[in-house]
Structures are given as structure tokens and as C-alpha cells.
Design a protein around this motif. Structure first.
Motif, mmCIF file in Angstrom:
data_model
loop_
_atom_site.group_PDB
_atom_site.id
_atom_site.type_symbol
_atom_site.label_atom_id
_atom_site.label_comp_id
_atom_site.label_asym_id
_atom_site.label_seq_id
_atom_site.Cartn_x
_atom_site.Cartn_y
_atom_site.Cartn_z
ATOM 1 N N SER A 164 -23.834 -128.657 94.742
ATOM 2 C CA SER A 164 -24.601 -129.786 94.188
ATOM 3 C C SER A 164 -25.679 -129.293 93.228
ATOM 4 N N GLN A 165 -26.033 -128.022 93.320
ATOM 5 C CA GLN A 165 -27.048 -127.474 92.429
ATOM 6 C C GLN A 165 -26.537 -127.332 90.993
ATOM 7 N N LEU A 166 -25.248 -127.503 90.814
ATOM 8 C CA LEU A 166 -24.679 -127.480 89.459
ATOM 9 C C LEU A 166 -24.862 -128.824 88.751
ATOM 10 N N TRP A 167 -25.195 -129.861 89.511
ATOM 11 C CA TRP A 167 -25.379 -131.198 88.951
ATOM 12 C C TRP A 167 -26.852 -131.396 88.631
ATOM 13 N N HIS A 168 -27.140 -131.737 87.380
ATOM 14 C CA HIS A 168 -28.523 -131.870 86.942
ATOM 15 C C HIS A 168 -28.771 -133.265 86.379
ATOM 16 N N ALA A 169 -29.177 -134.154 87.264
ATOM 17 C CA ALA A 169 -29.654 -135.473 86.848
ATOM 18 C C ALA A 169 -31.180 -135.417 86.874
ATOM 19 N N PRO A 170 -31.844 -136.157 86.001
ATOM 20 C CA PRO A 170 -33.309 -136.091 85.953
ATOM 21 C C PRO A 170 -33.978 -136.388 87.300
ATOM 22 N N TRP A 171 -33.515 -137.413 88.000
ATOM 23 C CA TRP A 171 -34.123 -137.754 89.289
ATOM 24 C C TRP A 171 -33.868 -136.663 90.329
ATOM 25 N N LEU A 172 -32.694 -136.030 90.254
ATOM 26 C CA LEU A 172 -32.356 -134.973 91.200
ATOM 27 C C LEU A 172 -33.165 -133.707 90.906
ATOM 28 N N ASP A 173 -33.332 -133.384 89.640
ATOM 29 C CA ASP A 173 -34.161 -132.240 89.274
ATOM 30 C C ASP A 173 -35.621 -132.472 89.668
ATOM 31 N N ALA A 174 -36.085 -133.710 89.551
ATOM 32 C CA ALA A 174 -37.455 -134.027 89.976
ATOM 33 C C ALA A 174 -37.604 -133.836 91.483
ATOM 34 N N PHE A 175 -36.600 -134.252 92.252
ATOM 35 C CA PHE A 175 -36.631 -134.062 93.703
ATOM 36 C C PHE A 175 -36.610 -132.574 94.051
ATOM 37 N N ARG A 176 -35.842 -131.798 93.317
ATOM 38 C CA ARG A 176 -35.768 -130.356 93.564
ATOM 39 C C ARG A 176 -37.087 -129.641 93.290
ATOM 40 N N GLN A 177 -37.998 -130.268 92.568
ATOM 41 C CA GLN A 177 -39.301 -129.676 92.295
ATOM 42 C C GLN A 177 -40.269 -129.867 93.460
ATOM 43 N N THR A 178 -39.890 -130.704 94.438
ATOM 44 C CA THR A 178 -40.743 -130.919 95.606
ATOM 45 C C THR A 178 -40.399 -129.891 96.680
ATOM 46 N N ARG A 179 -41.305 -129.708 97.615
ATOM 47 C CA ARG A 179 -41.058 -128.771 98.716
ATOM 48 C C ARG A 179 -39.840 -129.196 99.525
ATOM 49 N N LEU A 180 -39.740 -130.485 99.835
ATOM 50 C CA LEU A 180 -38.599 -130.983 100.594
ATOM 51 C C LEU A 180 -37.298 -130.797 99.815
ATOM 52 N N GLY A 181 -37.335 -131.045 98.522
ATOM 53 C CA GLY A 181 -36.149 -130.870 97.691
ATOM 54 C C GLY A 181 -35.663 -129.427 97.665
ATOM 55 N N VAL A 182 -36.603 -128.497 97.580
ATOM 56 C CA VAL A 182 -36.236 -127.080 97.589
ATOM 57 C C VAL A 182 -35.638 -126.701 98.926
ATOM 58 N N LEU A 183 -36.239 -127.174 100.017
ATOM 59 C CA LEU A 183 -35.739 -126.835 101.348
ATOM 60 C C LEU A 183 -34.358 -127.426 101.610
ATOM 61 N N LEU A 184 -34.127 -128.643 101.161
ATOM 62 C CA LEU A 184 -32.849 -129.313 101.429
ATOM 63 C C LEU A 184 -31.747 -128.929 100.448
ATOM 64 N N LEU A 185 -32.093 -128.808 99.172
ATOM 65 C CA LEU A 185 -31.072 -128.618 98.138
ATOM 66 C C LEU A 185 -31.158 -127.297 97.396
ATOM 67 N N GLY A 186 -32.305 -126.648 97.432
ATOM 68 C CA GLY A 186 -32.478 -125.437 96.633
ATOM 69 C C GLY A 186 -32.670 -125.802 95.173
ATOM 70 N N ARG A 187 -32.776 -124.768 94.359
ATOM 71 C CA ARG A 187 -33.001 -125.016 92.925
ATOM 72 C C ARG A 187 -31.862 -124.533 92.055
ATOM 73 N N PHE A 188 -31.282 -123.380 92.380
ATOM 74 C CA PHE A 188 -30.304 -122.762 91.496
ATOM 75 C C PHE A 188 -29.034 -122.419 92.257
ATOM 76 N N PHE A 189 -27.896 -122.602 91.606
ATOM 77 C CA PHE A 189 -26.608 -122.232 92.179
ATOM 78 C C PHE A 189 -26.458 -120.715 92.170
ATOM 79 N N ALA A 190 -25.926 -120.173 93.269
ATOM 80 C CA ALA A 190 -25.671 -118.730 93.327
ATOM 81 C C ALA A 190 -24.474 -118.474 94.245
ATOM 82 N N TRP A 191 -23.490 -117.735 93.723
ATOM 83 C CA TRP A 191 -22.323 -117.367 94.539
ATOM 84 C C TRP A 191 -22.760 -116.542 95.746
ATOM 85 N N ALA A 192 -23.796 -115.734 95.580
ATOM 86 C CA ALA A 192 -24.278 -114.904 96.691
ATOM 87 C C ALA A 192 -24.768 -115.765 97.854
ATOM 88 N N ASP A 193 -25.345 -116.918 97.537
ATOM 89 C CA ASP A 193 -25.788 -117.822 98.604
ATOM 90 C C ASP A 193 -24.592 -118.339 99.407
#
Length: 76
Positions: A18-47
Motif C-alpha cells: 500500500s506504500q506504493l499508492w500515493h494519494a494526497p490524503w493517504l500521504d497526509a495520514f502517513r505524516q502522522t505518528r499513527l500513520g507511520v506506525l500503521l502504514l509506514g512511509r516507504f516501500f521496501a522489499w527488505a521489509d
């Protein structure tokens, strides 16, 4: 127990993908602490690899412990 491991793997891969999908509202949520904890910020195969290894270790550990407990119960 296998279905739980498969479900966990599906959820982990879906969240990471889901981190490959960049909608403005989703990116705004990812900037919050809860958004980072639930969704992360960046896609990584290592993850994804780390999630799958962790799920595998947990599943094997659970199975091994279950077999050990069953064996002890049958001895008693």
C-alpha cells in the motif's frame, strides 16, 4: 495455525504494498505518528522479507512448542 501465518503474511505484504499508492490524503495520514506506525512511509522489499522471516520463525516456534506440550501431556 498455518492459516494464521498465511493471513499474517497477506496483511504484512498488503500493508507494505500500500506504500506504493500515493494519494494526497493517504500521504497526509502517513505524516502522522499513527500513520507511520500503521502504514509506514516507504516501500521496501527488505521489509517484506523481514516480515516473512519473522512470521515463519513465529509459526515454527509455535508448532514446536505445541508439539512439546502435547508430548508432555501424553507422558502424564
Amino acid at each position: 495455525m498455518t492459516w494464521i501465518a498465511l493471513l499474517a503474511a497477506c496483511v504484512a505484504v498488503t500493508v507494505e504494498a500500500s506504500q506504493l499508492w500515493h494519494a494526497p490524503w493517504l500521504d497526509a495520514f502517513r505524516q502522522t505518528r499513527l500513520g507511520v506506525l500503521l502504514l509506514g512511509r516507504f516501500f521496501a522489499w527488505a521489509d517484506i522479507a523481514a516480515y516473512l522471516v519473522g512470521i515463519g520463525v513465529a509459526a515454527v516456534s509455535d508448532r514446536s512448542l505445541s508439539l512439546a506440550v502435547d508430548a508432555r501431556r501424553s507422558e502424564a
